[in-house]
Design a protein around this motif. Structure first.
Motif, PDB file in Angstrom:
ATOM      1  N   GLU A 169       0.642  -0.993   0.139  1.00  0.00           N
ATOM      2  CA  GLU A 169      -0.053   0.106  -0.457  1.00  0.00           C
ATOM      3  C   GLU A 169       1.288   1.560   0.051  1.00  0.00           C
ATOM      4  O   GLU A 169       0.711   2.081  -0.973  1.00  0.00           O
ATOM      5  CB  GLU A 169      -0.938  -0.122   1.481  1.00  0.00           C
ATOM      6  CG  GLU A 169      -1.725   1.254   1.460  1.00  0.00           C
ATOM      7  CD  GLU A 169      -2.930   0.983   1.924  1.00  0.00           C
ATOM      8  OE1 GLU A 169      -2.909   0.038   3.662  1.00  0.00           O
ATOM      9  OE2 GLU A 169      -3.869   1.920   1.710  1.00  0.00           O
ATOM     10  N   ALA A 172       2.281   1.653  -3.584  1.00  0.00           N
ATOM     11  CA  ALA A 172       1.218   1.790  -4.509  1.00  0.00           C
ATOM     12  C   ALA A 172       0.751   3.319  -3.900  1.00  0.00           C
ATOM     13  O   ALA A 172       0.715   4.499  -4.990  1.00  0.00           O
ATOM     14  CB  ALA A 172       0.137   1.036  -4.620  1.00  0.00           C
ATOM     15  N   LEU A 173       1.049   3.769  -3.333  1.00  0.00           N
ATOM     16  CA  LEU A 173       1.125   4.987  -2.840  1.00  0.00           C
ATOM     17  C   LEU A 173       2.508   6.342  -2.940  1.00  0.00           C
ATOM     18  O   LEU A 173       2.114   7.226  -3.571  1.00  0.00           O
ATOM     19  CB  LEU A 173       1.179   5.415  -1.158  1.00  0.00           C
ATOM     20  CG  LEU A 173      -0.328   6.882  -0.609  1.00  0.00           C
ATOM     21  CD1 LEU A 173      -1.970   6.580  -1.084  1.00  0.00           C
ATOM     22  CD2 LEU A 173      -0.431   7.162   1.688  1.00  0.00           C
ATOM     23  N   GLU A 175       5.311   5.082  -4.441  1.00  0.00           N
ATOM     24  CA  GLU A 175       5.872   4.600  -5.785  1.00  0.00           C
ATOM     25  C   GLU A 175       4.886   3.972  -6.721  1.00  0.00           C
ATOM     26  O   GLU A 175       5.593   2.768  -6.899  1.00  0.00           O
ATOM     27  CB  GLU A 175       7.487   4.052  -5.514  1.00  0.00           C
ATOM     28  CG  GLU A 175       8.507   5.127  -5.479  1.00  0.00           C
ATOM     29  CD  GLU A 175       9.899   4.116  -5.025  1.00  0.00           C
ATOM     30  OE1 GLU A 175      10.792   4.603  -6.296  1.00  0.00           O
ATOM     31  OE2 GLU A 175       9.835   3.937  -4.053  1.00  0.00           O
ATOM     32  N   ARG A 178       5.134  -0.694 -11.315  1.00  0.00           N
ATOM     33  CA  ARG A 178       4.881  -2.181 -13.284  1.00  0.00           C
ATOM     34  C   ARG A 178       4.645  -3.525 -11.507  1.00  0.00           C
ATOM     35  O   ARG A 178       4.035  -4.141 -11.997  1.00  0.00           O
ATOM     36  CB  ARG A 178       5.755  -2.533 -13.827  1.00  0.00           C
ATOM     37  CG  ARG A 178       4.834  -2.228 -15.542  1.00  0.00           C
ATOM     38  CD  ARG A 178       3.377  -1.680 -15.486  1.00  0.00           C
ATOM     39  NE  ARG A 178       2.729  -2.789 -16.451  1.00  0.00           N
ATOM     40  CZ  ARG A 178       2.942  -3.508 -16.710  1.00  0.00           C
ATOM     41  NH1 ARG A 178       3.467  -2.995 -18.158  1.00  0.00           N
ATOM     42  NH2 ARG A 178       1.791  -4.323 -17.018  1.00  0.00           N
ATOM     43  N   LEU A 181       2.033  -3.281  -8.941  1.00  0.00           N
ATOM     44  CA  LEU A 181       0.485  -4.323  -9.570  1.00  0.00           C
ATOM     45  C   LEU A 181       1.238  -5.828  -9.657  1.00  0.00           C
ATOM     46  O   LEU A 181       0.216  -6.544  -8.862  1.00  0.00           O
ATOM     47  CB  LEU A 181       0.618  -3.443 -11.519  1.00  0.00           C
ATOM     48  CG  LEU A 181      -0.857  -4.744 -11.435  1.00  0.00           C
ATOM     49  CD1 LEU A 181      -2.090  -4.000 -10.867  1.00  0.00           C
ATOM     50  CD2 LEU A 181      -0.885  -3.136 -12.562  1.00  0.00           C
ATOM     51  N   MET A 182       2.096  -6.155  -9.943  1.00  0.00           N
ATOM     52  CA  MET A 182       2.379  -7.338 -10.697  1.00  0.00           C
ATOM     53  C   MET A 182       2.516  -8.115  -9.224  1.00  0.00           C
ATOM     54  O   MET A 182       1.322  -9.132  -8.555  1.00  0.00           O
ATOM     55  CB  MET A 182       3.813  -7.825 -10.925  1.00  0.00           C
ATOM     56  CG  MET A 182       4.203  -7.606 -11.810  1.00  0.00           C
ATOM     57  SD  MET A 182       2.675  -8.310 -13.313  1.00  0.00           S
ATOM     58  CE  MET A 182       1.447  -7.464 -14.071  1.00  0.00           C
ATOM     59  N   SER A 247      -8.665  -2.551  -1.588  1.00  0.00           N
ATOM     60  CA  SER A 247      -8.531  -2.183  -1.251  1.00  0.00           C
ATOM     61  C   SER A 247      -6.579  -1.027  -2.210  1.00  0.00           C
ATOM     62  O   SER A 247      -7.000   0.074  -2.596  1.00  0.00           O
ATOM     63  CB  SER A 247      -8.642  -1.344  -0.262  1.00  0.00           C
ATOM     64  OG  SER A 247      -8.015  -0.234   0.444  1.00  0.00           O
ATOM     65  N   SER A 250      -6.970  -0.378  -5.697  1.00  0.00           N
ATOM     66  CA  SER A 250      -7.813   0.956  -6.094  1.00  0.00           C
ATOM     67  C   SER A 250      -6.715   2.084  -5.336  1.00  0.00           C
ATOM     68  O   SER A 250      -6.793   3.335  -6.210  1.00  0.00           O
ATOM     69  CB  SER A 250      -8.666   0.608  -4.803  1.00  0.00           C
ATOM     70  OG  SER A 250      -9.555  -0.289  -4.763  1.00  0.00           O
ATOM     71  N   THR A 251      -5.791   1.711  -4.420  1.00  0.00           N
ATOM     72  CA  THR A 251      -5.295   3.193  -4.014  1.00  0.00           C
ATOM     73  C   THR A 251      -3.678   2.949  -5.674  1.00  0.00           C
ATOM     74  O   THR A 251      -3.561   4.178  -5.847  1.00  0.00           O
ATOM     75  CB  THR A 251      -4.360   2.644  -2.951  1.00  0.00           C
ATOM     76  OG1 THR A 251      -5.170   2.325  -2.156  1.00  0.00           O
ATOM     77  CG2 THR A 251      -3.053   3.205  -2.783  1.00  0.00           C
ATOM     78  N   TYR A 252      -3.138   1.482  -5.941  1.00  0.00           N
ATOM     79  CA  TYR A 252      -2.510   1.497  -7.105  1.00  0.00           C
ATOM     80  C   TYR A 252      -2.990   2.133  -8.330  1.00  0.00           C
ATOM     81  O   TYR A 252      -2.369   3.167  -8.582  1.00  0.00           O
ATOM     82  CB  TYR A 252      -1.939   0.013  -7.087  1.00  0.00           C
ATOM     83  CG  TYR A 252      -1.520   0.135  -8.390  1.00  0.00           C
ATOM     84  CD1 TYR A 252       0.390   0.470  -8.474  1.00  0.00           C
ATOM     85  CD2 TYR A 252      -1.910   0.119 -10.206  1.00  0.00           C
ATOM     86  CE1 TYR A 252       0.869   0.110  -9.318  1.00  0.00           C
ATOM     87  CE2 TYR A 252      -1.390  -0.357 -11.095  1.00  0.00           C
ATOM     88  CZ  TYR A 252       0.407  -0.051 -10.625  1.00  0.00           C
ATOM     89  OH  TYR A 252       1.198   0.163 -11.840  1.00  0.00           O
ATOM     90  N   SER A 254      -5.894   4.550  -8.782  1.00  0.00           N
ATOM     91  CA  SER A 254      -6.071   5.692  -8.816  1.00  0.00           C
ATOM     92  C   SER A 254      -4.285   6.537  -8.408  1.00  0.00           C
ATOM     93  O   SER A 254      -4.806   7.619  -8.905  1.00  0.00           O
ATOM     94  CB  SER A 254      -6.500   5.617  -7.168  1.00  0.00           C
ATOM     95  OG  SER A 254      -6.190   6.752  -6.544  1.00  0.00           O
ATOM     96  N   SER A 255      -3.018   5.948  -7.805  1.00  0.00           N
ATOM     97  CA  SER A 255      -2.325   6.812  -7.075  1.00  0.00           C
ATOM     98  C   SER A 255      -1.488   6.368  -8.876  1.00  0.00           C
ATOM     99  O   SER A 255      -1.013   8.135  -9.735  1.00  0.00           O
ATOM    100  CB  SER A 255      -0.792   5.379  -6.954  1.00  0.00           C
ATOM    101  OG  SER A 255      -0.585   5.882  -6.056  1.00  0.00           O
ATOM    102  N   VAL A 256      -1.804   5.766 -10.070  1.00  0.00           N
ATOM    103  CA  VAL A 256      -1.440   5.776 -11.394  1.00  0.00           C
ATOM    104  C   VAL A 256      -1.863   6.807 -12.138  1.00  0.00           C
ATOM    105  O   VAL A 256      -0.961   7.166 -12.838  1.00  0.00           O
ATOM    106  CB  VAL A 256      -1.349   4.575 -11.944  1.00  0.00           C
ATOM    107  CG1 VAL A 256      -0.886   4.627 -13.365  1.00  0.00           C
ATOM    108  CG2 VAL A 256       0.103   3.677 -11.825  1.00  0.00           C
ATOM    109  N   HIS A 259      -0.895  10.454 -10.875  1.00  0.00           N
ATOM    110  CA  HIS A 259       0.251  10.791 -11.333  1.00  0.00           C
ATOM    111  C   HIS A 259       0.546  11.606 -13.280  1.00  0.00           C
ATOM    112  O   HIS A 259       0.451  12.417 -12.952  1.00  0.00           O
ATOM    113  CB  HIS A 259       1.583   9.451 -11.475  1.00  0.00           C
ATOM    114  CG  HIS A 259       2.848  10.073 -12.001  1.00  0.00           C
ATOM    115  ND1 HIS A 259       3.540  10.519 -11.652  1.00  0.00           N
ATOM    116  CD2 HIS A 259       3.163   9.630 -13.688  1.00  0.00           C
ATOM    117  CE1 HIS A 259       4.847  10.324 -11.724  1.00  0.00           C
ATOM    118  NE2 HIS A 259       4.905  10.285 -12.618  1.00  0.00           N
TER     119      HIS A 259
END
Lengths: 324, 324, 324, 324, 324
Positions: A169, A172-173, A175, A178, A181-182, A247, A250-252, A254-256, A259
């Motif tokens: 988390e 994801a928030l 940095e 790819r 995500l994996m 969750s 979703s954070t990932y 939304s972070s991407v 950005h």
């Protein structure tokens, strides 16, 4: 390969490292308690299961096969055949592996078989070597102790997955890469696989605790019920983990997208401020013969000021609309 | 077309290629064991089913019809009528096809019927031709052997789908193309179709193993229970595959959007660096009579340096904010 | 640590602060009503539970352990062992915590144990100190009162979460920030966790109200049924909250994308209006020897007007298509 | 309006177009078989149902009302009252409509009522007119034939929806338009509506085939079971259709976003190549007094070549990174 | 506040506006039929319920409390206590409110209580005032009539929600605004809330119609079954509405993104056509001493034509690729 073969004589003496013949002998008496543990079955072990213990060929085949078997319980009247799953979480690869324990539970014996070493089994082995009283309560209690140790090992794995989740988390928030995500996907899949193995496992233990099998003594049932409660707790924690992973995903995402939005806003800022200014410069770059402003003494400076005003106004407008 | 017609006489001799009359005769005796296998039913075969075996017209109609029939079991007291599904996975087209096997199971006969050749049936045929002992255990065991062979064929298909999944994941990660998406969708659909056929199939075999049908001998039930366990395993693997396909789809979508983001960032880099520089050049392209900088000896070079400084600062800013 | 130990004598006198010996004595009589409440169990308390009350070691272990236990009910014939959950919502951190209450309910005693102070328990304690009649209706009614107070505390928490939801919706609509998303996610997770604890809790109370346990008097059952109805209401409200949170999440996402769309439209407006104008200016900035327009007297002014016409037409076109 | 009124006398003669009085008379005998079919009920028909047949007023009210009634079965001891649904798929508007058939099934009569003409009913009518033997097997078989014809009409509708789905997929892939999306949504909704009507329908036929109703003869049950199997098949195909529609929707969305991505890449190509070149041109358009390159003999041509090199390098870079 | 108090004497006379004492008297006789309706309970009414009717304090508490109570049924042997929900849809605010009706059903009385005026209750009141025969069929039929009127009020609300849905779909398609999204969300939430209240309601009526309660006469059951069928229909329509709302949401989202795509395409058209042209103009705006084209007589016009050709070619290319 036989790992151990304990025999607790009716007068409470613990014999270790029995030979095949001794096992057959003790079995025949119907007294005392025998525990045989096998790891990575050899054909000799299979022979012991088939001919000395006379287990059903299908149950023996399940022990030998390296395939994954979902948790199950088969009642062969004289003995129960159980397959239960333990858990192995490799934190670096985020993979949850379940390890199978096959267990034959008879009136005066327990036979366990597994493909890979299992911490829960070896811890019980060690405890018995130190204190044979663990075997005095009978076969159903011994099987309980083994399964209980197996289930207890779920908790540290779940805690590690929880930590991994927190770490993902944060990643994801701050940095989102790819690989993040994996990792999230891998973790989600692991949790789903775990959820799926929990349900049949819980039902088996529930059956054992509800008195569906005559081999489980009434006094032992409440202890199986205790394992059942542990499994319910593990299941609830696993479901919480699944929400958590959802969750984090979703954070990932939304972070991407956040950005990307920042990048696009920067493009917009630069473009919308400089494009009009460039146009103004373009106007006074035209070569018309008659352009009065060009001849003015301070025309150039006036235009520079005009441009500055336009640029600053636009930037102020964007800021006011909270676009930047 | 009749593929084979075996008859094991009560004294253990195997007769092959029986005529219609012989079949009728052996049936009447109620002894020995008869197996008739039919592929792509002709009207003559249908006549055999209706008149010699006297099967219910609805069951015969199910055999003749080329429609898909979900797995089912009908109990006609004297015989059971089963429809079970095998699997055919075409790796190049990613399509999972289920093939139907209709099976009549009587006291001393088994009649199987299918539209297309089935590997599982022909493998059992070959094994019987080599060793007639396979038929000695009775009709219920023979039916078990056929269904077991059918279910065993699920595993290679699932493994191939698993491989295909891995291959699609790699493709989605490194070269996401339109076709990749189509393949993922196709695979997902195939897995869903498979999941849907598994559930009724499992329930049928469960019924057979639980002693709901008098024609299944008690000794045979544990073997049907073994098929049930296989189907549970296949189901668990199928659910794992579904999660996997879901995750490959996410990978694809994230890959495509990632790719697009890179393109947009490049646009932003170029545009945000050169648009301000072009504006500066535009300023000194204006034709005002009085622009002191233009007359300076090194004005041009100073401006070139200023532009370089602006460009490099912007690029550095972007890099620091990790936008590029 | 023992918080309180009440004893209502058969002739209606309330004794407080009993010693361990007194408790043992009163228990033995089987008359009157005893309530012992313990917070943050010491080993001395555990000893009281094990030796004076003679509770089952597994139940005592559940009381001592600091782990989370899902709600459950165990029937030990002489007494029931219940674990029920209360709720603690920290509005500032958006975290819903459930607090566990372990409760032993016997014929003439109630023993409660919890790790942290619980408002519901202390409110009942206070009420009894003021008016001992609350204990006159028997152990089942006393347990009912405690659980009822626990369940009543759900409502304010749900109302606070509802308010938080409204506040987040307003935030999502007008000022969508990273933190808003985090809060929404946290809230959603809390609601899910709450939903998950509600279901087993409801089932336990349902069991108590349906007369499954002999220790619950018939007259008391309708009161447990009332708690059940409260829990159904809480569940319905929780499901409504979940929909609400889902909808706030959609609002947030749509808000963010809406915001981005406005930014992009501004870019488009500026770019599509000024790019063509800049091109026109560029044409008349070319240095061809023979460009007749340049020599016209009002060429410059004509071109300025042409540019204004182009710009205004484009802006009007965009407005008509409702792009801006 | 009464569509037909058949009476098969006990000695096998078929009477058509009976009057209301005749119907009453034949009913009273309790012999032979009577079939009355009504379309778009008039008050006279309602009177026949209420007074001659003496059906329950609520059942008659269901027949008269034009509302949608979910499939159901009511057992009034002397007769069964069934509502089953047929299907009407309008391929051009993608709407699936279900049509209701109300059916009273008594010992020696069948009364059917529907609001709109139904192909399944009229086909059975025609077949009886040609060959009265269809009525010889009794009321339960006659009702079976009608329901069977109704269920058989599901298959062509499902095939048409399948074709529509394929056509929409092609459209989504090659020419995604607003209308394509609308059609996909409409189809999805139709499939969902169909799924929802299937479940109760299946359960009703299941009840009829399991012998829950005394009016269904044992011999007829296996035929109802056959309808049940058809409905299971229809359900499985419907679920397959739903997956398909889901996948077409994904294809559409991905097609649209793919299209947009191509457009954005073109923008990026043009902008990132020409913006730097325009900047270079801008530099040499500046009016500094001292710009040595301007005086070079081949300065202009050198710069043209430099520009070409920059442009080609950028294009090559983009191609190598597979951005274009 | 007592709204009405009817008493139908055993000899069929209708008394209205009874006093509290009269109610007590009639109750004691156990004959005739009494209906008392209360709105917005006063303490006096509560006293009537508790002391004259002697209802259980928990049931009376439910009547008094203004909280939402999920639908339920409690059997107190002498009387049933029901909570059923009606519906109130405010089309302008898109909010579905359910209104509660508490109903005590005894052998010879019905007592209804509600917080707000209910159309269904007042319509029955009016009908009884005009024609007292409605009360002749007994308490169970009277309760049926009230609940039936309540359930009939669901249909207009559902039709209004359906209309609202259509209206929102048109809005989403042609003018997607922030408010449209909010309305869709609100509608979706309302539909979900409605779905949730339907299920327990249906189950209660199902229980009443299945003969689980002795107070419901066998003859009345089929009428309750009719209400059950209505509720099933309402549920089916509600599920259809939910699909519809889901689809409107998709339409909205796709509309918004479609709109954005058009804007982006316009940007691309303008930018990709004019950026290259501006570059060409930039080239001939350079001040190199030796630029042969500048001296050509028709150089300017040739370049204008070249630019026109470039622009038109690009536009044609875009059109051919269907980008615009």
């Amino acid at each position: 390969m036989m790992q151990c073969a304990f025999y607790l004589t009716p007068d409470g003496k613990l014999l270790d490292q029995l030979s095949k013949e001794q096992i057959g002998g003790f079995l025949a008496t119907g007294e005392g308690l025998l525990w045989v543990d096998m790891e990575d079955l050899t054909s000799e072990d299979a022979d012991l299961l088939s001919n000395t213990f006379c287990f059903h060929p299908l149950a023996v085949a399940d022990c030998i096969s390296k395939n994954i078997h979902p948790p199950k319980i088969d009642d062969f009247e004289d003995y129960l055949f159980l397959i239960v799953h333990g858990i192995n979480y490799h934190i670096e690869s985020e993979i949850v592996e379940t390890t199978e324990l096959a267990c034959f539970l008879g009136k005066n014996y327990v036979v366990t078989s597994h493909d890979v070493p299992m911490r829960s089994v070896s811890s019980i082995l060690d405890r018995i070597r130190k204190d044979e009283r663990l075997m005095r309560r009978g076969a159903d209690f011994l099987a309980h102790d083994i399964i209980d140790a197996l289930v207890d090992n779920f908790m540290p794995a779940i805690e590690e997955m929880d930590e991994k989740n927190d770490q993902l988390e944060a990643e994801a928030l701050h940095e989102p890469k790819r690989e993040t995500l994996m990792s999230i996907m891998q973790l989600k899949r692991s949790i789903l696989a775990l959820t799926r193995v929990m349900l049949p496992q819980r039902e088996i233990v529930n059956g054992l605790s509800r008195g569906e099998y005559a081999l489980i003594n009434e006094r032992a049932r409440i202890y199986y019920r205790n394992i059942y409660d542990h499994l319910v707790r593990v299941e609830m924690l696993t479901l919480g983990l699944r929400d958590m992973a959802e969750s984090v995903l979703s954070t990932y995402l939304s972070s991407v997208s956040n950005h990307m939005n920042e990048v696009m806003k920067m493009l917009t800022l630069i473009a919308t401020i400089f494009i009009p200014l460039t146009f103004v410069a373009g106007i006074y770059g035209m070569n018309f013969a008659n352009m009065p402003e060009l001849e003015w003494r301070y025309g150039y400076f006036v235009i520079l000021i005009v441009m500055a005003v336009i640029g600053i106004s636009l930037a102020a407008y964007f800021r006011r609309r909270r676009w930047l």
